[in-house]
Scaffold this motif. Sequence first.
Motif, PDB file in Angstrom:
ATOM      1  N   ARG A 103      -4.854 -15.610  27.017  1.00 21.25           N
ATOM      2  CA  ARG A 103      -5.734 -14.446  26.863  1.00 21.25           C
ATOM      3  C   ARG A 103      -5.799 -13.646  28.150  1.00 21.25           C
ATOM      4  O   ARG A 103      -5.904 -14.209  29.237  1.00 21.25           O
ATOM      5  CB  ARG A 103      -7.165 -14.878  26.516  1.00 21.25           C
ATOM      6  CG  ARG A 103      -7.344 -15.444  25.139  1.00 21.25           C
ATOM      7  CD  ARG A 103      -8.785 -15.870  24.884  1.00 21.25           C
ATOM      8  NE  ARG A 103      -9.067 -17.110  25.620  1.00 21.25           N
ATOM      9  CZ  ARG A 103     -10.087 -17.281  26.440  1.00 21.25           C
ATOM     10  NH1 ARG A 103     -10.948 -16.327  26.665  1.00 21.25           N
ATOM     11  NH2 ARG A 103     -10.263 -18.437  27.060  1.00 21.25           N
ATOM     12  N   ALA A 105      -7.648 -11.387  30.909  1.00 22.71           N
ATOM     13  CA  ALA A 105      -9.005 -11.407  31.453  1.00 22.71           C
ATOM     14  C   ALA A 105      -9.140 -10.326  32.517  1.00 22.71           C
ATOM     15  O   ALA A 105      -9.391 -10.604  33.685  1.00 22.71           O
ATOM     16  CB  ALA A 105      -9.317 -12.780  32.024  1.00 22.71           C
ATOM     17  N   SER A 108      -6.442 -10.846  35.230  1.00 18.66           N
ATOM     18  CA  SER A 108      -6.081 -12.262  35.334  1.00 18.66           C
ATOM     19  C   SER A 108      -5.762 -12.753  33.930  1.00 18.66           C
ATOM     20  O   SER A 108      -5.866 -12.006  32.966  1.00 18.66           O
ATOM     21  CB  SER A 108      -7.223 -13.069  35.954  1.00 18.66           C
ATOM     22  OG  SER A 108      -7.399 -12.678  37.301  1.00 18.66           O
ATOM     23  N   THR A 109      -5.380 -14.018  33.803  1.00 24.22           N
ATOM     24  CA  THR A 109      -5.004 -14.551  32.498  1.00 24.22           C
ATOM     25  C   THR A 109      -5.579 -15.942  32.319  1.00 24.22           C
ATOM     26  O   THR A 109      -5.511 -16.773  33.236  1.00 24.22           O
ATOM     27  CB  THR A 109      -3.465 -14.627  32.357  1.00 24.22           C
ATOM     28  OG1 THR A 109      -2.904 -13.357  32.696  1.00 24.22           O
ATOM     29  CG2 THR A 109      -3.050 -14.996  30.949  1.00 24.22           C
ATOM     30  N   TYR A 110      -6.151 -16.195  31.125  1.00 27.91           N
ATOM     31  CA  TYR A 110      -6.619 -17.532  30.770  1.00 27.91           C
ATOM     32  C   TYR A 110      -5.543 -18.227  29.943  1.00 27.91           C
ATOM     33  O   TYR A 110      -5.029 -17.657  28.975  1.00 27.91           O
ATOM     34  CB  TYR A 110      -7.902 -17.465  29.932  1.00 27.91           C
ATOM     35  CG  TYR A 110      -9.136 -17.116  30.711  1.00 27.91           C
ATOM     36  CD1 TYR A 110      -9.729 -18.043  31.564  1.00 27.91           C
ATOM     37  CD2 TYR A 110      -9.739 -15.874  30.567  1.00 27.91           C
ATOM     38  CE1 TYR A 110     -10.878 -17.727  32.272  1.00 27.91           C
ATOM     39  CE2 TYR A 110     -10.887 -15.549  31.271  1.00 27.91           C
ATOM     40  CZ  TYR A 110     -11.446 -16.479  32.116  1.00 27.91           C
ATOM     41  OH  TYR A 110     -12.583 -16.162  32.816  1.00 27.91           O
ATOM     42  N   THR A 112      -4.918 -21.886  27.838  1.00 25.38           N
ATOM     43  CA  THR A 112      -5.538 -23.103  27.313  1.00 25.38           C
ATOM     44  C   THR A 112      -4.437 -24.076  26.917  1.00 25.38           C
ATOM     45  O   THR A 112      -3.462 -23.686  26.263  1.00 25.38           O
ATOM     46  CB  THR A 112      -6.447 -22.796  26.110  1.00 25.38           C
ATOM     47  OG1 THR A 112      -7.461 -21.865  26.530  1.00 25.38           O
ATOM     48  CG2 THR A 112      -7.121 -24.056  25.579  1.00 25.38           C
ATOM     49  N   CYS A 144     -11.743 -24.943  33.515  1.00 25.09           N
ATOM     50  CA  CYS A 144     -12.925 -24.366  32.887  1.00 25.09           C
ATOM     51  C   CYS A 144     -12.854 -24.681  31.397  1.00 25.09           C
ATOM     52  O   CYS A 144     -11.776 -24.850  30.837  1.00 25.09           O
ATOM     53  CB  CYS A 144     -13.063 -22.868  33.150  1.00 25.09           C
ATOM     54  SG  CYS A 144     -11.665 -21.844  32.741  1.00 25.09           S
ATOM     55  N   THR A 152      -8.947 -25.128  29.862  1.00 24.21           N
ATOM     56  CA  THR A 152      -8.507 -23.774  30.165  1.00 24.21           C
ATOM     57  C   THR A 152      -8.450 -23.606  31.675  1.00 24.21           C
ATOM     58  O   THR A 152      -9.249 -24.197  32.404  1.00 24.21           O
ATOM     59  CB  THR A 152      -9.484 -22.745  29.545  1.00 24.21           C
ATOM     60  OG1 THR A 152      -9.493 -22.936  28.118  1.00 24.21           O
ATOM     61  CG2 THR A 152      -9.085 -21.317  29.859  1.00 24.21           C
ATOM     62  N   ALA A 154      -7.750 -20.356  34.700  1.00 20.24           N
ATOM     63  CA  ALA A 154      -7.638 -18.919  34.918  1.00 20.24           C
ATOM     64  C   ALA A 154      -6.607 -18.684  36.014  1.00 20.24           C
ATOM     65  O   ALA A 154      -6.677 -19.284  37.084  1.00 20.24           O
ATOM     66  CB  ALA A 154      -8.991 -18.338  35.320  1.00 20.24           C
TER      67      ALA A 154
END
Length: 192
Positions: A103, A105, A108-110, A112, A144, A152, A154
């Motif tokens: 995803r 953000a 930035s990118t998350y 999982t 996180c 997850t 980041a």
Amino acid sequence: MATLVGLSRNEGNIDFTFSSSFVDELKIDQSVAHNGVCLTVVKIEDDTYTVTAMKETLLSSNLGLLKVGDRVNVERSMLMNGRLDGHIVQGHVDETATCIDVRDADGSTYFTFEYKQEKEMARRGYFTVDKGSVTVNGVSLTVCAPTENAFTVAIIPYTMENTNFCDIKVGTVVNIEFDILGKYIARLQELK
């Protein structure tokens, strides 16, 4: 990063040949982490170096999935007089995980990741905790939103551009190394 330029099977082992910017600094018998897996340099020639992964390493990591042209995260062993930037990473991959979500953000990118859920492994310290540490393909990260068998991380733009996180998408298999401190605490509790 290093790029895989050749591989050959030798019984149950695989010899991987890589090109990287620091080949001229390497020596035979030195350790280099590849996607978090510590491997020994066994050959240097023509601006490339070769390492060998044994069957046990191939079974517990994503190295057996590599194809010529793939990029891996590489890190040389830390000098004992160096600064520790991140958590204690041994280069002993615990298992693999699969990316199940990516995803954006706001720059930035998350990411999982999900790993096998095994109660016995969790009792031995193989799990993640919120704000704890985990290594993904050799990159030391902060956890996180952990669940029983997923977590997850980041990723900032710098990490995205300078590691193989730029190649990770849903379905990609990565190497994970859980925090060694959790494993030691679990083992001490087991011995009580």
